[in-house]
Design a protein around this motif. Structure first.
Motif, PDB file in Angstrom:
ATOM      1  N   ARG A  90       0.939  -1.021  -0.061  1.00 41.78           N
ATOM      2  CA  ARG A  90      -0.042  -0.130   0.006  1.00 41.78           C
ATOM      3  C   ARG A  90       0.831   1.270   0.090  1.00 41.78           C
ATOM      4  NH1 ARG A  90      -3.658  -0.054   4.916  1.00 41.78           N
ATOM      5  NH2 ARG A  90      -2.062  -1.273   6.057  1.00 41.78           N
ATOM      6  N   SER A 111      -0.183  -1.188  -9.598  1.00 43.34           N
ATOM      7  CA  SER A 111      -1.593  -1.484  -9.620  1.00 43.34           C
ATOM      8  C   SER A 111      -2.067  -2.840 -10.257  1.00 43.34           C
ATOM      9  CB  SER A 111      -2.547  -0.395  -9.957  1.00 43.34           C
ATOM     10  OG  SER A 111      -2.468   0.830  -8.996  1.00 43.34           O
ATOM     11  N   GLU A 116      -1.604  -1.081  -4.045  1.00 50.03           N
ATOM     12  CA  GLU A 116      -2.826  -0.353  -3.691  1.00 50.03           C
ATOM     13  C   GLU A 116      -2.039   1.218  -3.633  1.00 50.03           C
ATOM     14  OE1 GLU A 116      -5.934  -1.856  -1.047  1.00 50.03           O
ATOM     15  OE2 GLU A 116      -4.348  -3.581  -0.746  1.00 50.03           O
ATOM     16  N   PRO A 171      -8.810   6.889  -3.625  1.00 53.08           N
ATOM     17  CA  PRO A 171      -7.912   5.954  -4.775  1.00 53.08           C
ATOM     18  C   PRO A 171      -7.248   6.983  -5.923  1.00 53.08           C
ATOM     19  CG  PRO A 171     -10.159   5.177  -4.525  1.00 53.08           C
ATOM     20  CD  PRO A 171     -10.060   6.268  -3.602  1.00 53.08           C
TER      21      PRO A 171
END
Length: 246
Positions: A90, A111, A116, A171
């Motif tokens: 992440r 991705s 993420e 996001p």
């Protein structure tokens, strides 16, 4: 704005922690659980070695807007390898990174590999956490000196700070300004009202001072202000003036 205030409180705590880590280089003895890394190339080598052993989770925080292409290429190869070993990855960037082509390419590639990536309006500083066991964070303004931290309580705190921001972040969507411009402007206005200098505001927003100057110029026009002080005063006055209904 509540999320920004919460993030600001955590930033203050983290700044205090970074100061404490810096002092630990001379005053604490945690059995080598806090180690200074400052030799040229040594920081990258230590990070690369730690990430090469990552098997569970890799957390990274990258404040500012754009990153150099060679840095992103190195990060992509390193992060992909961790994902291939089954680790979760992440990453947090600032909103302004959405408009940088090289960063967008990195995010697209990582991705696709299973990573993420999210963005937030203001981040507390550069940070890498590997397997929730070791963390790397800068202890100098120019990032030339870092601390490699393995003390469980400190690493656990840093993970909690990361998660707190992560759950409030958006996001990563390249070139997308939706739901981004207003939080950035709110944060910029708040700092103007507080009297924060332009170069500090630009750094915290991850934008150039030239871009900041253009945004402030537009605000001055909107509020019919000539100086930063006058702008801050009129913004604060407008916020404090109740809106009439009916």
């Amino acid at each position: 704005m509540a999320a920004v205030n919460a993030a600001k409180a955590l930033e203050t705590q983290l700044s205090q922690l970074v100061d404490a880590v810096g002092r630990s280089m001379t005053s604490w003895d945690f059995d080598q659980s806090v180690i200074q890394v400052s030799a040229p190339g040594e920081i990258d080598r230590q990070v690369a070695e730690a990430v090469a052993r990552c098997r569970v989770e890799l957390l990274t925080v990258q404040p500012g807007g754009s990153r150099r292409q060679n840095t992103l290429r190195t990060a992509l190869a390193r992060d992909r390898s961790a994902l291939e070993r089954g680790a979760r990855m992440r990453a947090l960037y600032q909103h302004t990174a959405r408009h940088d082509a090289s960063t967008a390419e990195y995010v697209h590639a990582i991705s696709d590999a299973g990573g993420e990536v999210r963005t937030f309006d203001e981040l507390f500083g550069r940070l890498i956490i590997v397997d929730r066991c070791v963390a790397f964070l800068p202890v100098s303004a120019d990032n030339s000196v870092a601390a490699m931290v393995a003390h469980p309580a400190v690493v656990d705190f840093l993970v909690k700070v990361f998660d707190h921001i992560w759950h409030r972040a958006d996001p990563f969507l390249p070139h997308t300004a939706q739901n981004i411009t207003t939080p950035l402007q709110d944060l910029m206005i708040r700092m103007l009202v507080e009297g924060v200098t332009g170069n500090v505001i630009a750094k915290r927003l991850g934008i150039s001072e030239r871009t900041l100057a253009k945004r402030i110029a537009r605000l001055k026009q909107d509020y019919d202000a000539l100086t930063h002080f006058q702008l801050g005063y009129r913004i604060a006055l407008a916020d404090a003036t109740p809106t009439r209904e009916g």
